[in-house]
Design a protein around this motif. Structure first.
Motif, PDB file in Angstrom:
ATOM      1  N   ASN A 197      13.903  -3.413  -3.939  1.00 30.83           N
ATOM      2  CA  ASN A 197      12.924  -2.424  -4.388  1.00 30.83           C
ATOM      3  C   ASN A 197      11.898  -3.111  -5.282  1.00 30.83           C
ATOM      4  O   ASN A 197      12.218  -3.574  -6.372  1.00 30.83           O
ATOM      5  N   TYR A 241       7.212   3.350   0.302  1.00 34.03           N
ATOM      6  CA  TYR A 241       7.705   4.386  -0.618  1.00 34.03           C
ATOM      7  C   TYR A 241       6.768   5.570  -0.754  1.00 34.03           C
ATOM      8  O   TYR A 241       7.161   6.618  -1.280  1.00 34.03           O
ATOM      9  N   ASP A 258      17.050  -3.901  -7.732  1.00 30.17           N
ATOM     10  CA  ASP A 258      16.000  -3.007  -8.231  1.00 30.17           C
ATOM     11  C   ASP A 258      15.135  -3.743  -9.237  1.00 30.17           C
ATOM     12  O   ASP A 258      15.578  -4.061 -10.341  1.00 30.17           O
TER      13      ASP A 258
END
Length: 368
Positions: A197, A241, A258
């Motif tokens: 991410n 996203y 992340d």
């Protein structure tokens, strides 16, 4: 004026470095007694700051070249790169950073900057394997936004011949974080399904490429305009996203790194398998406060013992062995730094403003 690097990338994702380590002894300033030990011709330019605030608090000063300890190397800096780590130090963000750099104002003599590439000028008596004239890259805790810097030997490696100084200076902090987060904290293995991410930022662009070298099936999360970039780095799948919430993909991934830090632990755990691993790097979204990005890592450490999934923060440890490993991958063209923009040394505050806005894709380099 700034000039685009090869590829001219721009974008929206941003990176974060997990924690601010103790700074090494900094270069001296004209107010330090040790300056008198240097000849006038040993003066150099460096970016320092005497109060906390935005990048504009930085000033370009004449300071003395640093002395080197027995285990250090004096590097004539040819290029550097900027990280969120740098603007955080300039603004003492989070407040915890003040414990190491000064409670009310920065300690005298501190010079900003971590990543660097350059040419060895002098070596300490305990240094082996490096000599004057060698082209090297690596990082310091503070001090690389200067014309010369003293660097511990164990934080340097010989620069890969195929890289420019700007490319090499863009490696250490971001690539160390990506490598150690995947290999050491994430315990990545071939065949795993890995999600990154923040795949188009400095750490993310390295993480996607490194995960592929470890034999993983990689999914990158980024915005619409960065989808093709992340694909070009080797991602098997890319989540935009703006169109899809990757946390709704329940039970798909063995490892999730992340980097952005804009989701709760509960949401980040959703796309993981029941025994999956969540690696927390930090996030541009965590600004201010006492702990900043470290707050998410602390929450993860508290939750991890009570769930089946592993939750861990990146334990950053810059070292020459990992730099040499990264250099080997770059020599074999299995890893390539992505540079968004290149700024001249005189425009470092502008470069920090740019990266602080969170629109950098890959790294932002500085040339001297």
């Amino acid at each position: 004026m700034r000039t685009p690097a090869t590829g001219g990338h721009t974008g929206a994702e941003a990176d974060e470095h997990p924690q601010a380590p103790e700074p090494e002894p900094a270069q001296t300033t004209p107010t330090d007694p040790s300056v008198n030990a240097h000849r006038k011709e040993d003066a150099m330019k460096a970016w320092s700051w005497d109060r906390y605030g935005p990048p504009d608090v930085l000033t370009l000063k004449d300071v003395a070249e640093p002395d080197i300890a027995p285990d250090q190397v004096l590097v004539r800096v040819r290029a550097a790169s900027v990280n969120p780590y740098d603007w955080r130090h300039a603004g003492a963000d989070p407040m915890l950073a003040r414990l190491s750099i000064g409670l009310r104002r920065p300690k005298p003599g501190l010079i900003l900057g971590a990543d660097l590439a350059g040419v060895v000028e002098r070596v300490g008596e305990e240094v082996t394997g490096l000599q004057p004239g060698d082209e090297v890259f690596g990082e310091v805790s503070l001090g690389s936004f200067a014309e010369a810097v003293a660097v511990p030997q164990d934080r340097l490696a010989v620069k890969p011949a195929r890289l420019t100084f700007e490319q090499a200076a863009s490696v250490s902090m971001a690539a160390h974080t990506a490598l150690q987060g995947l290999r050491d904290d994430g315990r990545i293995s071939a065949g795993q399904r890995v999600l990154v991410n923040g795949a188009s930022g400095g750490i993310g662009t390295f993480a996607v490429q490194l995960a592929k070298t470890f034999g993983a099936e990689v999914t990158g999360v980024c915005s619409t305009r960065n989808v093709e970039l992340v694909r070009s780095l080797g991602a098997d799948d890319v989540v935009d996203y703006t169109r899809e919430d990757f946390t709704a993909r329940q039970g798909r991934y063995d490892l999730l790194m992340d980097i952005v830090g804009d989701r709760s632990l509960a949401k980040l755990r959703r796309p993981l398998t029941s025994r999956g691993t969540l690696v927390l790097v930090g996030g541009i979204s965590a600004r201010g406060g006492l702990l900043g990005p470290a707050a998410q890592m602390l929450r993860g450490a508290l939750v991890s013992p009570f769930v089946r999934q592993r939750i861990t923060g990146v334990r950053w440890n810059p070292n020459s062995a990992d730099l040499q490993f990264l250099a080997g991958l770059m020599e074999k063209e299995q890893l390539t730094p992505v540079i968004d923009r290149t700024y001249p040394f005189a425009e470092i505050p502008e470069a920090l403003h740019y990266i602080k806005r969170g629109h950098a894709r890959g790294k932002v380099a500085i040339t001297l």
